[in-house]
Design a protein around this motif. Structure first.
Motif, PDB file in Angstrom:
ATOM      1  N   PRO A 163       0.917  -1.326   0.003  1.00 28.79           N
ATOM      2  CA  PRO A 163      -0.032   0.041  -0.133  1.00 28.79           C
ATOM      3  C   PRO A 163       0.786   1.203  -0.116  1.00 28.79           C
ATOM      4  N   ASP A 164       0.520   2.488  -0.306  1.00 25.26           N
ATOM      5  CA  ASP A 164       0.899   3.668  -0.546  1.00 25.26           C
ATOM      6  C   ASP A 164       1.487   4.188   0.813  1.00 25.26           C
ATOM      7  N   GLU A 165       0.917   3.597   1.942  1.00 26.17           N
ATOM      8  CA  GLU A 165       1.410   4.137   3.164  1.00 26.17           C
ATOM      9  C   GLU A 165       2.717   3.497   3.589  1.00 26.17           C
ATOM     10  N   VAL A 166       2.944   2.426   2.973  1.00 26.52           N
ATOM     11  CA  VAL A 166       4.331   1.692   3.160  1.00 26.52           C
ATOM     12  C   VAL A 166       5.255   2.134   2.330  1.00 26.52           C
ATOM     13  N   LEU A 167       4.816   2.327   1.156  1.00 25.79           N
ATOM     14  CA  LEU A 167       5.817   3.020   0.099  1.00 25.79           C
ATOM     15  C   LEU A 167       5.931   4.586  -0.156  1.00 25.79           C
ATOM     16  N   THR A 168       6.392   4.997   0.816  1.00 24.48           N
ATOM     17  CA  THR A 168       6.274   6.433   0.975  1.00 24.48           C
ATOM     18  C   THR A 168       7.513   6.831  -0.102  1.00 24.48           C
ATOM     19  N   LYS A 169       7.234   8.219  -0.140  1.00 24.64           N
ATOM     20  CA  LYS A 169       8.349   8.787  -1.136  1.00 24.64           C
ATOM     21  C   LYS A 169       9.761   8.651  -0.431  1.00 24.64           C
ATOM     22  N   GLU A 170       9.852   8.726   0.764  1.00 28.74           N
ATOM     23  CA  GLU A 170      11.292   8.191   1.347  1.00 28.74           C
ATOM     24  C   GLU A 170      11.747   7.052   1.141  1.00 28.74           C
ATOM     25  N   VAL A 171      10.783   6.024   1.031  1.00 24.87           N
ATOM     26  CA  VAL A 171      10.995   4.595   0.828  1.00 24.87           C
ATOM     27  C   VAL A 171      11.435   4.522  -0.821  1.00 24.87           C
ATOM     28  N   GLU A 172      10.779   5.200  -1.503  1.00 23.00           N
ATOM     29  CA  GLU A 172      11.028   5.026  -2.772  1.00 23.00           C
ATOM     30  C   GLU A 172      12.282   5.596  -3.181  1.00 23.00           C
ATOM     31  N   GLU A 173      12.836   6.617  -2.449  1.00 27.44           N
ATOM     32  CA  GLU A 173      14.067   7.200  -2.757  1.00 27.44           C
ATOM     33  C   GLU A 173      15.222   6.264  -2.346  1.00 27.44           C
ATOM     34  N   LEU A 174      15.013   5.453  -1.236  1.00 24.73           N
ATOM     35  CA  LEU A 174      15.810   4.222  -0.687  1.00 24.73           C
ATOM     36  C   LEU A 174      16.085   3.409  -1.804  1.00 24.73           C
ATOM     37  N   ILE A 175      14.813   3.042  -2.468  1.00 23.21           N
ATOM     38  CA  ILE A 175      15.100   2.036  -3.421  1.00 23.21           C
ATOM     39  C   ILE A 175      15.796   2.567  -4.667  1.00 23.21           C
ATOM     40  N   ILE A 197      11.227  -2.590 -11.330  1.00 25.70           N
ATOM     41  CA  ILE A 197      11.119  -2.175 -10.167  1.00 25.70           C
ATOM     42  C   ILE A 197      10.981  -0.739 -10.276  1.00 25.70           C
ATOM     43  N   LEU A 198      12.024  -0.134 -10.725  1.00 26.01           N
ATOM     44  CA  LEU A 198      12.018   1.363 -10.837  1.00 26.01           C
ATOM     45  C   LEU A 198      10.838   2.075 -11.546  1.00 26.01           C
ATOM     46  N   SER A 199      10.612   1.594 -12.585  1.00 26.49           N
ATOM     47  CA  SER A 199       9.362   2.312 -13.251  1.00 26.49           C
ATOM     48  C   SER A 199       8.123   1.986 -12.731  1.00 26.49           C
ATOM     49  N   GLY A 200       8.107   1.160 -11.600  1.00 21.93           N
ATOM     50  CA  GLY A 200       6.663   1.122 -10.993  1.00 21.93           C
ATOM     51  C   GLY A 200       6.732   2.070  -9.812  1.00 21.93           C
ATOM     52  N   LEU A 201       7.809   2.770  -9.552  1.00 26.12           N
ATOM     53  CA  LEU A 201       7.627   3.495  -8.371  1.00 26.12           C
ATOM     54  C   LEU A 201       6.742   4.986  -8.619  1.00 26.12           C
ATOM     55  N   LYS A 202       5.845   5.272  -7.867  1.00 28.32           N
ATOM     56  CA  LYS A 202       4.914   6.492  -8.183  1.00 28.32           C
ATOM     57  C   LYS A 202       6.049   7.739  -8.166  1.00 28.32           C
ATOM     58  N   SER A 203       7.074   7.888  -7.567  1.00 28.05           N
ATOM     59  CA  SER A 203       7.896   9.114  -7.666  1.00 28.05           C
ATOM     60  C   SER A 203       8.381   9.319  -8.901  1.00 28.05           C
ATOM     61  N   LEU A 204       8.684   8.079  -9.852  1.00 27.33           N
ATOM     62  CA  LEU A 204       9.217   8.080 -10.932  1.00 27.33           C
ATOM     63  C   LEU A 204       8.281   8.082 -12.252  1.00 27.33           C
ATOM     64  N   GLN A 205       7.034   8.423 -11.616  1.00 27.42           N
ATOM     65  CA  GLN A 205       5.935   8.266 -13.027  1.00 27.42           C
ATOM     66  C   GLN A 205       5.992   9.731 -13.496  1.00 27.42           C
ATOM     67  N   THR A 206       6.712  10.754 -13.109  1.00 20.15           N
ATOM     68  CA  THR A 206       6.507  12.331 -13.331  1.00 20.15           C
ATOM     69  C   THR A 206       7.613  12.285 -14.705  1.00 20.15           C
ATOM     70  N   VAL A 207       7.444  13.401 -15.315  1.00 22.80           N
ATOM     71  CA  VAL A 207       8.273  13.843 -16.458  1.00 22.80           C
ATOM     72  C   VAL A 207       9.812  13.761 -15.911  1.00 22.80           C
ATOM     73  N   SER A 208      10.264  14.351 -14.827  1.00 20.69           N
ATOM     74  CA  SER A 208      11.457  14.235 -14.214  1.00 20.69           C
ATOM     75  C   SER A 208      11.893  12.687 -13.932  1.00 20.69           C
ATOM     76  N   GLY A 209      10.977  12.181 -13.387  1.00 28.84           N
ATOM     77  CA  GLY A 209      11.276  10.699 -12.954  1.00 28.84           C
ATOM     78  C   GLY A 209      11.651   9.939 -14.068  1.00 28.84           C
ATOM     79  N   ARG A 210      10.614  10.009 -15.086  1.00 30.99           N
ATOM     80  CA  ARG A 210      10.986   9.242 -16.391  1.00 30.99           C
ATOM     81  C   ARG A 210      12.578   9.738 -17.099  1.00 30.99           C
TER      82      ARG A 210
END
Length: 524
Positions: A163-175, A197-210
């Motif tokens: 769930p989103d509450e587990v995969l927080t922005k900080e957790v995704e940054e660590l990944i 793995i990385l393309s599935g992270l919410k924080s990397l769905q943005t233009v800057s993330g891609r």
């Protein structure tokens, strides 16, 4: 060694002590010693040790080690019970260690144990995602081959279920941070999994993330190095990396670095490429990738130079008409072979880049060169019309199951190819040449838009990839056609290149870098 009766008696002492349970250290020690007993004693110890673990911090190491002995017991039922209880030890500073242990236990060949380990890892993930990731990545970087492989697959399949509450922005940054460390030395298969793995992270769905992901892929592709067409590893790496990059490109995330590299380094060596996979038409594979990327190329420093290289390569597949004898018949033995699949890719790429320099054909080429090109276009167009008529006649009236035969599949794709080339040639016959027409590449799905729905700019671009879902690109689920080459081809079929497997290279050097020798055996 305590007996079953002694274990129950000491369990009773601890259970009855309630808030004073920590004062009965000797009773807990008896339970710890139960791991040295027989099958019945071990089964009880596997349940009793974790139940009172939190009350005896001074015995934490002994308790964890005792439970680990049970995780490696010869009796499968004892192992399963011990593994099932491991999350109860994941408290405070012990959690990363438990995560590390569970990751190592992924190497089991027992399916029930494997599922228990997966469930236990997910359980502690929800307690402390960062701590769990610490254990997982520790083993990915330093563990056994089988542990590394299964830990990566765990991340690629299980992260998306959290769930989103587990995969927080900080957790995704660590990944992302830890993944970059792993990507310094990976096999081809591992690279594909990490991109998943990385393309599935919410924080990397943005233009800057891609854009970050594209830069990661570009680094893996080693675009600063000179391309070696005779080295299958070098060719393999470029193809795998480019395949991962293609779904990330859009009108905002440009493919310029890749397109430039293909024009400068790959196209001139196209005929000498060494195929990394038996049966793969490596030249066509490269040209298909270039065509897909060309739609999203931004401003290119050496546009005219690279466009000329692309033009020269196109000419190689656009033959001049055969010379006629005095009686008007063909003086040669046979008509030149028209390689439609290659020409579709090259003509499309030239059409896309030509938009950026629309006077290339009229101002950058001399009159003789332009006349030569027009003659080639005209000859190709004539042959094209013949094949289009033949294909339409062959497919006329066929629907449903009739179109699913291998022969008709080939003809359907061949018709797409020839129609695309026809549209592009018509554009170039305009005076001056036009670059306005749009076509969908023959191996790409046709985009369908709801009536009244406004299409985004990047979706109207010729050859645009489908809209990306929040879960990231899923090219491995898409059927990729190998279009016919020449009149028809028997090579039509589904070929998913990125599923081919790992790159060449020993485990000490994973194909994309070098890994030092790591210790073997139990690390916990």
């Amino acid at each position: 060694m305590p007996t079953v009766e002694e274990l129950y008696r000491n369990y009773g002492i601890l259970a009855d002590a309630t808030e004073q349970v920590g004062q009965h250290k000797d009773a807990y020690q008896v339970i710890l010693d139960g791991v040295k007993g027989g099958t019945k004693e071990k089964r009880l110890a596997a349940q009793f040790i974790p139940k009172f673990f939190k009350h005896f911090p001074e015995l934490a190491d002994s308790a964890i080690n005792a439970q680990l002995d049970l995780c490696e017991d010869e009796d499968v039922s004892i192992r399963r019970q011990a593994i099932k209880e491991l999350p109860q030890f994941a408290t405070g500073e012990n959690l990363p260690r438990v995560a590390d242990i569970l990751t190592q236990l992924l190497q089991t060949d027992d399916s029930a144990e494997f599922n228990l380990v997966n469930n236990a890892l997910l359980s502690i993930f929800k307690m402390d995602a960062k701590g769990t990731l610490g254990g997982l990545f520790s083993q990915i970087l330093q563990g056994e081959d089988i542990v590394r492989e299964r830990a990566i697959k765990f991340l690629s399949t299980k992260l998306k279920t959290l769930p989103d509450e587990v995969l927080t922005k900080e957790v995704e940054e660590l990944i992302l941070t830890e993944s970059k460390k792993v990507l310094e030395d990976v096999t081809g298969e591992e690279f594909v999994l990490f991109m998943k793995i990385l393309s599935g992270l919410k924080s990397l769905q943005t233009v800057s993330g891609r854009q970050q992901l594209v830069e990661l892929v570009a680094e893996q592709a080693d675009l600063e190095q000179t391309f070696n067409p005779s080295d299958p590893d070098c060719v393999d790496r470029l193809l795998q990396c480019t395949r991962q990059a293609v779904p990330l490109f859009s009108k905002n995330v440009h493919s310029t670095r890749f397109v430039t590299y293909f024009c400068e380094q790959v196209l001139p060596n196209l005929s000498t490429l060494t195929t990394p996979v038996e049966g793969l038409d490596i030249q066509l594979e490269v040209l298909k990738l270039l065509a897909e990327m060309s739609s999203f190329c931004g401003d290119m420093e050496k546009l005219e130079t690279n466009l000329r290289k692309l033009f020269d390569k196109l000419l190689e597949y656009m033959p001049l008409p055969p010379e006629e004898a005095e009686n008007g018949e063909n003086a040669g033995n046979e008509e030149p072979k028209l390689q439609f699949s290659y020409v579709e890719c090259l003509l499309y790429s030239f059409h896309q880049l030509g938009r950026k320099l629309p006077d290339f054909l009229t101002a950058k080429l001399n009159a003789e060169k332009l006349k030569d090109f027009k003659i080639r276009l005209q000859y190709f167009a004539r042959g094209l019309q013949v094949y289009i008529r033949q294909l339409r006649l062959a497919l006329q009236g066929k629907t449903g199951e009739a179109l699913k035969t291998e022969e008709n599949k080939i003809k359907v794709v061949a018709l797409k190819i020839t129609n695309n080339i026809n549209v592009l040639i018509k554009d170039l016959f305009h005076i001056p040449p036009s670059y306005k027409s749009t076509v969908t590449l023959s191996w790409k799905p046709v985009q369908k838009v709801e009536i009244g729905q406004k299409r985004a700019n990047e979706d109207t671009t010729s050859g645009s990839p489908p809209k990306k879902s929040p879960a990231g690109p899923k090219r491995d689920a898409r059927q990729i056609y190998n279009p016919p080459s020449g009149k028809y081809s028997s090579n039509l079929g589904n070929f998913n290149y990125e599923q081919r497997g790992a790159f060449r290279g020993s485990r000490g050097g994973r194909g994309w870098g070098t890994r030092g020798n790591r210790s073997r055996g139990r690390l916990y």
